[in-house]
Design an enzyme around this catalytic site. Structure first.
Site, PDB file in Angstrom:
ATOM      1  N   ASP A 138       0.852  -1.160   0.038  1.00  0.00           N
ATOM      2  CA  ASP A 138       0.050  -0.144   0.192  1.00  0.00           C
ATOM      3  C   ASP A 138       0.837   1.209   0.023  1.00  0.00           C
ATOM      4  OD1 ASP A 138      -2.210   1.430   0.041  1.00  0.00           O
ATOM      5  OD2 ASP A 138      -2.262   1.608   2.088  1.00  0.00           O
ATOM      6  N   HIS A 171       5.058   5.032  -2.136  1.00  0.00           N
ATOM      7  CA  HIS A 171       5.365   6.289  -1.419  1.00  0.00           C
ATOM      8  C   HIS A 171       6.652   6.580  -0.711  1.00  0.00           C
ATOM      9  CE1 HIS A 171       1.156   6.826  -2.305  1.00  0.00           C
ATOM     10  NE2 HIS A 171       0.649   6.550  -1.156  1.00  0.00           N
TER      11      HIS A 171
END
Length: 475
Positions: A240, A245
């Site tokens: 995720d 990120h």
């Protein structure tokens, strides 16, 4: 059918300098549009940066008035104060096409809605398994010539699927037409890392193994999975946020200086950094799951999905050899905060300091929810009658004002053809290569209490390198 593009091949079907003359949003009735897209486009309108029509496409049987109502309630729901004149201008740009994404007739209606556009921007706010179908239908309808296609993460769920997804899309569009959104590339803080490192002569020399003992990247979230169990349980923290990120933060904090400011040069520098990161070891990986996670709707009762991940990375380069990069992220932690922290080597024990060993100096770049910089140094303090750490803090909003939100930055970049804000396929593959051993041989998941800093086993990762510091709000 287009040939598969290489990572650095020039765009054959798009001019990166041409502004998009229509934005087509697939999935405009969904949650992402509700919480991000409408507000971001409205703010671009308010700043005078939106100058094209917007066509929403979804399966819902809506009218354009329904879409305008959703836009207003969505913007208001984010806490944005609506200026009626700005909203009226924005609403006039909106139109709507209803239809099944697998039906060629839908794309005939889309074609009619954007008739005359030479540089359409197609934004796919839809599940990744539909990317190939939608791009194929757009190509079959003759709508991809001169177009850009913007897609949301995840870009696959492992190395093999990331390659398969790219191969599927490259049948119809070139790599240079494909804009992969990672919202951390829209954050002011990540961009500021590069400026801090390379445009300050006092910082660049010390941003290396010569002075840095360890680098810590923390993405803490006080909230849990809540009503997203169906989405989150097949994914987990590593897929995720870590592989995308937080690896972008690694790149910004460790890459070498790009020689120019064009998209390919910057992405080449990022890819070179990723290539120098050693594959992560399961021995240096801790997985956690907060108590109560398995009772969430959509989560398997015997789920072993991690809601917490902590790991250690090594970068084999002249600048970073021997410096560990520690990454941790988790849900239901004490605070919501994302930061990059450089922990410097300690000075030697000095006689005049009466044998006291000074705390390590630290440089902290705060990325979320606000952005700022903190320098922690040792100084003589009257309140303790001797030397102790002091904090030199600055919020970026205090000098320069509030910056645009990440999706404002990214949507504007897509519309103007600024590809520097988006990830390239070779970078995607390299980050999956780094994380693949952790997917192949995951360690057991450890339970942790909501409101804690995760499983205590994560402390062993930093043993010999100090401790987990921060985040800023706690320091």
């Amino acid at each position: 059918m287009a040939a598969t593009a290489t990572a650095s091949s020039p765009a054959r079907a798009t001019d990166e300098q041409a502004n998009g003359d229509v934005l087509v949003v697939f999935g405009i009735t969904g949650d992402l549009a509700k919480v991000m897209t409408f507000r971001s486009l409205y703010r671009l309108e308010a700043r005078g940066l939106l100058d094209c029509p917007i066509v929403g496409v979804a399966v819902d049987d809506w009218t354009v008035d329904d879409l305008k109502d959703r836009a207003r309630t969505s913007i208001e729901g984010t806490g944005e104060q609506i200026d009626q004149k700005v909203f009226d201008r924005f609403a006039e740009r909106l139109s709507y096409v209803s239809g099944d994404f697998t039906d060629p007739a839908t794309y005939e209606r889309v074609g009619a809605a954007i008739d005359g556009a030479t540089t359409p921007v197609f934004y796919l706010e839809i599940p990744p398994f539909l990317f190939g179908q939608v791009v194929k239908e757009l190509s079959d309808a003759g709508l991809t010539q001169g177009a850009r296609v913007v897609v949301e993460k995840p870009f696959g769920n492992d190395l093999a699927s990331a390659r398969a997804l790219a191969a599927d899309l490259h049948q119809y569009i070139d790599e240079a037409q494909l804009y992969r959104i990672d919202h951390y590339l829209g954050k002011m803080g990540v961009e500021e890392i590069l400026h801090l490192r390379f445009q300050n002569a006092i910082l660049e020399p010390i941003w290396s193994r010569n002075y840095v003992a360890a680098v810590e990247i923390t993405m803490a979230e006080a909230f849990g999975v809540e009503d997203r169990g169906h989405f989150y349980d097949p994914v987990g923290a590593l897929r995720d946020v870590v592989v995308n990120h937080l690896m972008q933060v690694v790149a910004a904090s460790a890459m070498e200086i790009p020689s120019r400011n064009d998209a390919n040069t910057i992405k080449n520098a990022q890819a070179a950094l990723f290539h120098s990161v050693e594959a992560a070891s399961p021995e240096h990986y801790v997985r956690g799951q907060y108590d109560g996670y398995r009772s969430i709707d959509g989560v398997a009762p015997d789920s072993t999905t991690e809601t917490y991940a902590a790991l250690r990375l090594q970068i084999e380069s002249w600048r970073w050899s021997g410096v560990p990069f520690f990454i941790r992220t988790g849900k239901r932690l004490p605070v919501t905060q994302t930061e990059l922290r450089l922990v410097f080597k300690r000075p030697p024990k000095l006689g005049f300091a009466r044998g006291r060993v000074a705390e390590a100096n630290q440089l902290v770049v705060k990325l979320d929810p606000s952005t700022g910089i903190r320098l922690i140094v040792d100084a003589h303090r009257a309140d303790v009658g001797g030397p102790a750490p002091i904090h030199l803090d600055m919020e970026f909003s205090e000098e320069g004002g509030e910056g645009p939100t990440p999706y404002e930055v990214l949507l504007h970049a897509a519309l103007t053809g600024d590809a520097t804000r988006f990830t390239r396929q070779d970078g995607v593959e390299e980050t999956w290569r780094v994380m693949q051993p952790l997917l192949d041989e995951p360690p057991p998941v450890r339970a942790y209490e909501p409101g804690s800093w995760g499983p205590t086993e994560a402390d062993r990762l930093v043993a010999g390198h100090g401790r987990w510091y921060g985040p800023w709000i706690e320091s």
